[in-house]
Structure formats: structure tokens, C-alpha cells
Design a protein around this motif. Structure first.
Motif, mmCIF file in Angstrom:
data_model
loop_
_atom_site.group_PDB
_atom_site.id
_atom_site.type_symbol
_atom_site.label_atom_id
_atom_site.label_comp_id
_atom_site.label_asym_id
_atom_site.label_seq_id
_atom_site.Cartn_x
_atom_site.Cartn_y
_atom_site.Cartn_z
ATOM 1 N N LEU A 1 -2.082 12.613 -9.504
ATOM 2 C CA LEU A 1 -2.502 13.925 -9.997
ATOM 3 C C LEU A 1 -3.001 14.802 -8.857
ATOM 4 O O LEU A 1 -3.016 16.025 -8.976
ATOM 5 C CB LEU A 1 -3.606 13.766 -11.031
ATOM 6 N N THR A 2 -3.417 14.174 -7.785
ATOM 7 C CA THR A 2 -3.897 14.879 -6.601
ATOM 8 C C THR A 2 -2.720 15.066 -5.635
ATOM 9 O O THR A 2 -1.656 14.459 -5.827
ATOM 10 C CB THR A 2 -5.028 14.069 -5.944
ATOM 11 N N SER A 3 -2.890 15.891 -4.625
ATOM 12 C CA SER A 3 -1.774 16.158 -3.716
ATOM 13 C C SER A 3 -1.242 14.885 -3.075
ATOM 14 O O SER A 3 -0.040 14.764 -2.828
ATOM 15 C CB SER A 3 -2.167 17.183 -2.657
ATOM 16 N N THR A 4 -2.122 13.939 -2.814
ATOM 17 C CA THR A 4 -1.714 12.615 -2.340
ATOM 18 C C THR A 4 -2.592 11.573 -3.020
ATOM 19 O O THR A 4 -3.684 11.884 -3.501
ATOM 20 C CB THR A 4 -1.846 12.459 -0.810
ATOM 21 N N ARG B 1 0.888 -1.164 0.000
ATOM 22 C CA ARG B 1 0.000 0.000 0.000
ATOM 23 C C ARG B 1 0.921 1.207 0.000
ATOM 24 O O ARG B 1 1.640 1.446 0.967
ATOM 25 C CB ARG B 1 -0.898 -0.009 1.234
ATOM 26 N N ALA B 2 0.920 1.967 -1.108
ATOM 27 C CA ALA B 2 1.812 3.105 -1.273
ATOM 28 C C ALA B 2 1.059 4.402 -1.038
ATOM 29 O O ALA B 2 0.033 4.652 -1.675
ATOM 30 C CB ALA B 2 2.423 3.098 -2.669
ATOM 31 N N SER B 3 1.558 5.227 -0.134
ATOM 32 C CA SER B 3 1.027 6.567 0.100
ATOM 33 C C SER B 3 1.962 7.534 -0.610
ATOM 34 O O SER B 3 3.078 7.792 -0.154
ATOM 35 C CB SER B 3 0.966 6.866 1.595
ATOM 36 N N MET B 4 1.489 8.032 -1.759
ATOM 37 C CA MET B 4 2.319 8.826 -2.660
ATOM 38 C C MET B 4 1.912 10.292 -2.654
ATOM 39 O O MET B 4 0.814 10.636 -2.246
ATOM 40 C CB MET B 4 2.193 8.262 -4.083
ATOM 41 N N HIS B 5 2.806 11.140 -3.156
ATOM 42 C CA HIS B 5 2.579 12.579 -3.268
ATOM 43 C C HIS B 5 2.568 12.982 -4.734
ATOM 44 O O HIS B 5 3.202 12.335 -5.572
ATOM 45 C CB HIS B 5 3.685 13.357 -2.549
ATOM 46 N N ARG B 6 1.899 14.089 -5.039
ATOM 47 C CA ARG B 6 1.906 14.618 -6.409
ATOM 48 C C ARG B 6 3.361 14.773 -6.856
ATOM 49 O O ARG B 6 4.203 15.246 -6.104
ATOM 50 C CB ARG B 6 1.219 15.981 -6.468
ATOM 51 N N GLY B 7 3.621 14.373 -8.056
ATOM 52 C CA GLY B 7 4.970 14.481 -8.592
ATOM 53 C C GLY B 7 5.815 13.234 -8.390
ATOM 54 O O GLY B 7 6.846 13.091 -9.028
#
Length: 157
Positions: A103-106, A39-45
Motif C-alpha cells: 500500500l506504500t510506495s515500497t 526478502r522481497a523489495s516490492m513497489h506499490r501496485g
């Protein structure tokens, strides 16, 4: 006795992979090598370079946020581009070039590898303020991953 595994959110071990926090939902040791799920919690970019896997198929389930996927060519400019909303399932067979980016902030994404051999790569990289995939080309090659193009530039959601 059942061999089924139930792992609730937060029950798995967490580790950093660049800026992404990963929770190991199920590991290769628990599936006899058949699968690895994070389960990856990612950030925009946050995005890997365009790449292929030679040893596993990869699937994603978008749990929250919106994620853009580039698929099918050795160049970002020539890839098919698709946006995935929360609840979407995406399948990337081995040898098919791909990358993805929130595409979203997270965004939270389940990343499923079958078989789960690449799991060791994600754990070995560790935390960093930005992505440095090109520094790990030899390590990636040991896991059957080839980089093809740069990561996509940050996208607006």
C-alpha cells in the motif's frame, strides 16, 4: 558443529522477479528442502494474481511499509481483506487462496515457503516491467500453483 544458519541482510544472492528485487535469504539446498526464504523489495501496485499453492504453506513478515492481503475465496471480491504493518506476521496455509500488495510506495517482505519447492519458479521468471503471470500458467502448474482471479488493482495506502 551447529547446523544453524545466520544470514544478514545483503548476504544472500539477489535476483529479479518481475519488478521485485528478491534476496535469497535461505534456499532449499541449505535446508534439505524444508524451507525457502526470500526478502522481497516490492513497489506499490506489485501484486500476484489471486492464487493457491498445493505443495507448501506460505508465511510473510512485513519488514517495512504496509501490505494488504486478500485471503480465503476464489474471487477477490469475496476475500477477507487485511492490512499488515511493519512487524506483522501472516500465515497462508496451502490450498487457501491469497494475494498481497504493498500500500506504500515500497515495502519489504520476508516470504517464507515450507517446504521450499516453489523457489525454482521465482528464479525462472526474471525481470520484467510489469507482471505477466498468465504467460506462466504451465510453469506455475509444475510448481503446484493455480491462478484463480486477476491481481488486485493498485490500492491507495
Amino acid at each position: 558443529m551447529s547446523m544453524a544458519l545466520v544470514r544478514n541482510r545483503g548476504d544472500g544472492e539477489t535476483f529479479q522477479y518481475y519488478r521485485t528485487t528478491n534476496e535469497q535469504v535461505v534456499g532449499t539446498g541449505e535446508t534439505n528442502g524444508a524451507a525457502s526464504v526470500m526478502r522481497a523489495s516490492m513497489h506499490r501496485g506489485d501484486a500476484p494474481p489471486l492464487h493457491t499453492h498445493s505443495r507448501e504453506d506460505e508465511s510473510w513478515v512485513v519488514l517495512s511499509g504496509r501490505v494488504r492481503f486478500w485471503v480465503g475465496s476464489t474471487s477477490l471480491a469475496e476475500c477477507d481483506v487485511r492490512d499488515a504493518e511493519a512487524g506483522a506476521y501472516i500465515f497462508g496455509p496451502r490450498f487457501v487462496p491469497h494475494t498481497f500488495q504493498p500500500l506504500t510506495s515500497t515495502a519489504e517482505v520476508l516470504i517464507i515457503n515450507n517446504p521450499g519447492a516453489v523457489e525454482g519458479y521465482f528464479r525462472s521468471v526474471g525481470a520484467a516491467d510489469g507482471r505477466h503471470d498468465a504467460d506462466h500458467v504451465d510453469l506455475l502448474a509444475r510448481y503446484g500453483v493455480s491462478l484463480l482471479d486477476d491481481p488486485p488493482p493498485p490500492q491507495d495506502g
